[in-house]
Design a protein around this motif. Structure first.
Motif, short mmCIF file in Angstrom:
data_model
loop_
_atom_site.label_atom_id
_atom_site.label_comp_id
_atom_site.label_asym_id
_atom_site.label_seq_id
_atom_site.Cartn_x
_atom_site.Cartn_y
_atom_site.Cartn_z
N SER A 147 84.13 -4.69 54.37
CA SER A 147 84.54 -6.08 54.19
C SER A 147 85.70 -6.24 53.21
CB SER A 147 83.34 -6.92 53.73
OG SER A 147 82.78 -6.40 52.54
N ARG A 148 85.69 -5.50 52.09
CA ARG A 148 86.77 -5.63 51.11
C ARG A 148 88.07 -5.01 51.64
NH1 ARG A 148 85.15 -4.36 45.00
NH2 ARG A 148 87.26 -5.20 44.82
N LEU A 149 87.94 -3.89 52.35
CA LEU A 149 89.12 -3.27 52.95
C LEU A 149 89.72 -4.18 54.02
CD1 LEU A 149 90.80 -0.68 52.90
CD2 LEU A 149 89.22 0.32 54.56
N GLN A 150 88.85 -4.87 54.75
CA GLN A 150 89.32 -5.82 55.77
C GLN A 150 90.11 -6.96 55.15
OE1 GLN A 150 87.36 -9.02 56.45
NE2 GLN A 150 88.61 -9.65 58.19
N ARG A 151 89.64 -7.44 53.98
CA ARG A 151 90.36 -8.51 53.30
C ARG A 151 91.70 -8.02 52.74
NH1 ARG A 151 85.13 -9.86 51.38
NH2 ARG A 151 85.54 -8.82 49.40
N THR A 162 99.31 -1.51 53.97
CA THR A 162 98.73 -0.17 54.04
C THR A 162 97.66 -0.01 52.96
OG1 THR A 162 100.41 0.74 52.56
CG2 THR A 162 100.85 0.86 54.95
N ALA A 163 96.76 0.93 53.20
CA ALA A 163 95.70 1.21 52.22
C ALA A 163 95.10 2.59 52.50
CB ALA A 163 94.61 0.15 52.27
N PRO A 164 94.82 3.38 51.47
CA PRO A 164 94.11 4.64 51.68
C PRO A 164 92.63 4.36 51.94
CG PRO A 164 94.48 4.29 49.35
CD PRO A 164 95.16 3.16 50.06
N ALA A 165 92.00 5.24 52.70
CA ALA A 165 90.58 5.03 53.03
C ALA A 165 89.98 6.34 53.52
CB ALA A 165 90.43 3.94 54.10
N PHE A 216 81.56 -4.47 58.26
CA PHE A 216 80.25 -4.23 57.66
C PHE A 216 80.27 -4.56 56.17
CE2 PHE A 216 82.36 -0.03 57.57
CZ PHE A 216 82.27 0.28 56.21
N ASN A 217 79.11 -4.83 55.64
CA ASN A 217 78.96 -5.18 54.22
C ASN A 217 77.79 -4.37 53.66
OD1 ASN A 217 79.37 -6.49 51.78
ND2 ASN A 217 77.94 -8.12 52.27
N LEU A 218 78.09 -3.32 52.87
CA LEU A 218 77.06 -2.45 52.32
C LEU A 218 77.15 -2.44 50.79
CD1 LEU A 218 77.35 0.38 54.98
CD2 LEU A 218 75.29 -0.95 54.51
N ASP A 271 82.44 -0.68 51.12
CA ASP A 271 83.20 -1.82 51.64
C ASP A 271 84.69 -1.69 51.33
OD1 ASP A 271 80.78 -2.77 52.44
OD2 ASP A 271 80.59 -4.27 50.86
N GLN A 272 85.01 -1.03 50.22
CA GLN A 272 86.40 -0.91 49.78
C GLN A 272 87.11 0.28 50.41
OE1 GLN A 272 88.24 -2.98 47.39
NE2 GLN A 272 89.86 -1.78 48.38
N ASN A 273 86.37 1.33 50.79
CA ASN A 273 87.02 2.60 51.10
C ASN A 273 86.73 3.19 52.48
OD1 ASN A 273 88.23 3.06 48.41
ND2 ASN A 273 86.10 3.15 47.75
N TYR A 274 85.90 2.56 53.30
CA TYR A 274 85.47 3.23 54.53
C TYR A 274 85.75 2.43 55.79
CZ TYR A 274 83.05 7.17 52.38
OH TYR A 274 82.76 8.34 51.71
#
Length: 397
Positions: free
Chosen positions: A148-152, A109-112, A195-197, A202-205
């Protein structure tokens, strides 16, 4: 004819009978050239880095963004949206619903933030070109693209139908929660792209279709959290902002790209100013050589000075000779440094002489404002240094 300027030119380009003075003058000229060259190159590098940094936010941010100032949402009817679209200079209008959510993928799980957008959003900016894996989500489909970071962090696969990405939002209401399953609304979606912005995005959206958010948040058809606009190149931003505030009665704030990234722009401008001041100090240090060179020239030409004084030259005119000599040395050295700097920056742009990464050349940018800043800086400081040095003529008259 300005006799003082004529004599100054002769002194500047003629050699002294004392070799030490020629060496000192050469060192002074090289110092001015090198410091000017360094200042222009560094300013060009920072201009390139600024453009490179802003290219990521420009790929995501709209030309104008309308947000409410008092509430989380505001109402935008179809008629109001049509009126905004008809404002001269407005090309595209996109509705946005954004909410803080909890993401779940299998056991992680992760907040976003869930940014839900309509079909016009892809026309607002170049965010679709920043999808590095997969593709952009389809219309009216339970599909999303993820940072991208959230995906990882969640270990989400592209089009992994064996495990859907669940989006949870709290249900509105009051009272005690007895069943955790009744406290949240859930939507199950398929991740179709990454996506990679920027690091934050990348970490939160995650980004998806606006209809998913309407169902999750139970909002009306007209409710939005923001309105994003794309403007034409010749658009008058101030007039458009004024027109929007008249169309939408709700208290709103309209921000452009600079306002949306205010902290980033302040940081980049502060760094640019700090580097300019540091290298201006280098120029000042280099100009001490000019002061020394002019002082030695005055001592070398003291017999000439006495002859000119006997011929009727005033102290002011005698001082002007060496003032012009020092100023010419500074200005000509500055011009040569600028030319060398322009050549280096141009070669970097064309041939990627220095690489930032194996696949990315170090970003540089030639800007007229940087040329003017460097030229004015070296000219003003050079003239000031020359005036200080020329004042020593009084001691030998």
């Amino acid at each position: 004819m300005n006799v003082s300027l004529y004599i100054a030119k002769r002194y500047l380009f003629s050699k002294s009978k004392h070799n030490a003075i020629n060496i000192i003058s050469s060192i002074a000229a090289l110092g001015v050239i090198a410091s000017t060259f360094a200042l222009f190159v560094v300013l060009s590098v920072f201009s390139g880095l600024k453009e490179f940094s802003l290219s990521f936010t420009n790929a995501y941010d709209p030309d104008l963004k309308v947000i409410p100032t008092q509430k989380k949402h505001f109402n935008l009817t179809e008629n109001q949206a049509e009126e905004i679209l008809n404002i001269p200079g407005v090309k595209v209008v996109s509705r946005v619903l954004q909410e803080r959510v909890l993401l779940q993928f299998k056991d992680k799980t992760a907040p976003a933030y869930f940014k839900a957008v309509d079909t016009n959003y892809a026309k607002i900016n170049a965010v679709t070109s920043q999808v590095i894996y997969g593709e952009w989500f389809g219309k009216n489909l339970y599909q999303v693209v993820i940072g991208s970071r959230l995906q990882r962090d969640l270990s989400v696969g592209i089009r992994d139908y064996a495990g859907l990405l669940n989006i949870y939002v709290p249900k509105p209401g009051k009272g005690q929660i007895l069943d955790i399953n009744q406290a949240f609304k859930k939507a199950s979606t398929s991740v179709v792209g990454v996506f990679n912005l920027t690091e934050e995005l990348d970490q939160n959206y995650i980004i998806g279709d606006i209809n998913i958010a309407k169902e999750l948040l139970n909002t009306t058809e007209d409710e939005v959290t923001a309105l994003e606009l794309k403007l034409s190149a010749e658009a008058n931003e101030a007039n458009i902002v004024e027109a929007i505030t008249q169309i939408i009665p709700t208290p709103i704030e309209v921000k452009n790209r600079i306002a949306l990234n205010d902290s980033l722009h302040k940081m980049l401008n502060t760094e640019n100013l700090a580097v300019y001041l540091i290298f201006t100090l280098v120029i000042i240090i280099a100009l001490f050589n000019v002061i020394g060179s002019i002082s030695m020239a005055i001592l070398d030409k003291r017999e000439h000075v006495k002859v000119l004084c006997n011929l009727g030259f005033t102290k002011g005119k005698l001082m002007n000779i060496f003032f012009y000599q020092g100023t010419l040395m500074s200005v000509l050295g500055g011009v040569m440094g600028l030319i060398l700097g322009l050549i280096l920056v141009f070669l970097q742009q064309q041939f990627s002489l220095i690489m930032f990464t194996p696949n990315l050349a170090y970003p540089v940018k030639i800007e007229v404002v940087n040329i003017l800043i460097v030229f004015i800086t070296i000219s003003v400081l050079g003239a000031l240094a020359s005036r200080i040095a020329a004042s020593r003529v009084k001691k030998i008259i």
